[in-house]
Design a protein around this motif. Structure first.
Motif, PDB file in Angstrom:
ATOM      1  N   THR A   1       0.850  -1.184   0.000  1.00  0.00           N
ATOM      2  CA  THR A   1       0.000   0.000   0.000  1.00  0.00           C
ATOM      3  C   THR A   1       0.890   1.241   0.000  1.00  0.00           C
ATOM      4  OG1 THR A   1      -0.030   0.132   2.407  1.00  0.00           O
ATOM      5  CG2 THR A   1      -1.734  -1.236   1.368  1.00  0.00           C
ATOM      6  N   ALA A   2       0.264   2.416  -0.111  1.00  0.00           N
ATOM      7  CA  ALA A   2       1.036   3.660  -0.015  1.00  0.00           C
ATOM      8  C   ALA A   2       1.729   3.737   1.344  1.00  0.00           C
ATOM      9  CB  ALA A   2       0.118   4.857  -0.226  1.00  0.00           C
ATOM     10  N   ALA A   3       1.023   3.315   2.402  1.00  0.00           N
ATOM     11  CA  ALA A   3       1.629   3.298   3.735  1.00  0.00           C
ATOM     12  C   ALA A   3       2.799   2.327   3.790  1.00  0.00           C
ATOM     13  CB  ALA A   3       0.583   2.933   4.787  1.00  0.00           C
ATOM     14  N   GLY A   4       2.657   1.165   3.144  1.00  0.00           N
ATOM     15  CA  GLY A   4       3.723   0.184   3.123  1.00  0.00           C
ATOM     16  C   GLY A   4       4.963   0.688   2.403  1.00  0.00           C
ATOM     17  N   ARG A   5       4.768   1.457   1.334  1.00  0.00           N
ATOM     18  CA  ARG A   5       5.914   2.025   0.625  1.00  0.00           C
ATOM     19  C   ARG A   5       6.622   3.061   1.487  1.00  0.00           C
ATOM     20  NH1 ARG A   5       2.134   1.386  -3.559  1.00  0.00           N
ATOM     21  NH2 ARG A   5       1.442   3.561  -3.459  1.00  0.00           N
ATOM     22  N   ARG A   6       5.868   3.853   2.228  1.00  0.00           N
ATOM     23  CA  ARG A   6       6.481   4.805   3.171  1.00  0.00           C
ATOM     24  C   ARG A   6       7.268   4.067   4.244  1.00  0.00           C
ATOM     25  NH1 ARG A   6       2.517   8.495   6.117  1.00  0.00           N
ATOM     26  NH2 ARG A   6       4.491   9.313   6.955  1.00  0.00           N
ATOM     27  N   GLN A   7       6.684   3.021   4.775  1.00  0.00           N
ATOM     28  CA  GLN A   7       7.374   2.240   5.803  1.00  0.00           C
ATOM     29  C   GLN A   7       8.704   1.698   5.281  1.00  0.00           C
ATOM     30  OE1 GLN A   7       4.237  -0.570   6.479  1.00  0.00           O
ATOM     31  NE2 GLN A   7       3.666   0.322   8.451  1.00  0.00           N
ATOM     32  N   ALA A   8       8.693   1.176   4.061  1.00  0.00           N
ATOM     33  CA  ALA A   8       9.906   0.593   3.492  1.00  0.00           C
ATOM     34  C   ALA A   8      10.992   1.648   3.301  1.00  0.00           C
ATOM     35  CB  ALA A   8       9.585  -0.088   2.166  1.00  0.00           C
ATOM     36  N   ALA A   9      10.607   2.811   2.777  1.00  0.00           N
ATOM     37  CA  ALA A   9      11.589   3.875   2.573  1.00  0.00           C
ATOM     38  C   ALA A   9      12.178   4.345   3.902  1.00  0.00           C
ATOM     39  CB  ALA A   9      10.947   5.040   1.829  1.00  0.00           C
TER      40      ALA A   9
END
Length: 209
Positions: free
Chosen positions: A27-35
């Motif tokens: 998700t968009a949140a998951g991409r933020r978490q990864a970065a």
């Protein structure tokens, strides 16, 4: 005799995914978490980044690697999403045996065999001191079950106790393997690199702190 050195094993569950199916993307949140996980690790001397074959783990690893220098993600089965161990009833405390066995009841015989094999291979590949005399820092982007299994192994707990070791999305667990010493759990489920609104995804609402 070959010199041995300390291994630092960084374990991270993938970022939040749109679903938990095999084809799920972040998700968009998951991409933020990864970065943000990548930024957390940017100052560490990570020399290898392994990830499981499912899209949510591969995408997380790619986004983490963008924040690191000179590290390329490498896919491996041992970092995948599998059930590492299914206990027999007699191994379990009487009070919780029914709950544990019910939770694992959908696991097929083939999945149990494959999971046990991959769990052994993961221990062989990712744990213990390293040869060569120089300490090594390795990152594995994986799934909650493998995080639980490797923490259990580090603590020399009964095999079934991988159950109950939970991992939030993009949380960081760090294990240290020093020659001549027992393994150490340095961090467990650390989310200090994430803002509050990204904490505890991947957990049931009632378990979020």
């Amino acid at each position: 005799m070959t010199d041995l050195a300390t291994r630092y094993l960084y374990l991270a569950r993938h970022g939040e995914a749109a679903s938990e199916g095999d084809g799920s993307a972040l998700t968009a949140a998951g991409r933020r978490q990864a970065a943000l996980l990548g930024r957390r690790l940017a100052g560490r001397p990570i020399s290898a980044l392994h990830h499981g074959p499912l899209p949510r783990a591969a995408e997380t690893a790619r986004l983490v690697a963008e924040q690191l220098t000179g590290v390329r993600p490498r896919q491996c089965e041992e970092a995948g999403d599998f059930v590492p161990y299914v206990p027999a009833r007699e191994e379990l405390p009487e009070a919780s045996a029914e709950f544990v066995l019910d939770r694992l009841s959908a696991t097929t015989a083939e999945e149990r065999e494959e999971g046990a094999l991959l769990a052994r291979r993961a221990v062989e590949r990712f744990t213990g001191p390293v040869p060569g005399g120089e300490e090594r820092h390795q990152l594995v982007v994986t799934h909650a079950f493998l995080v639980g299994w490797l923490v259990r192994h580090a603590l020399d707990a009964p095999a079934w106790r991988w159950l109950g070791v939970n991992a939030a999305n993009a949380a960081l667990t760090v294990l240290r393997y020093t020659p001549g010493r027992p393994p150490a759990v340095l961090l467990l489920n650390d989310q200090g690199h994430l803002p509050e609104e990204l904490h505890w995804t991947g957990y049931p609402p009632q378990l979020r702190c």
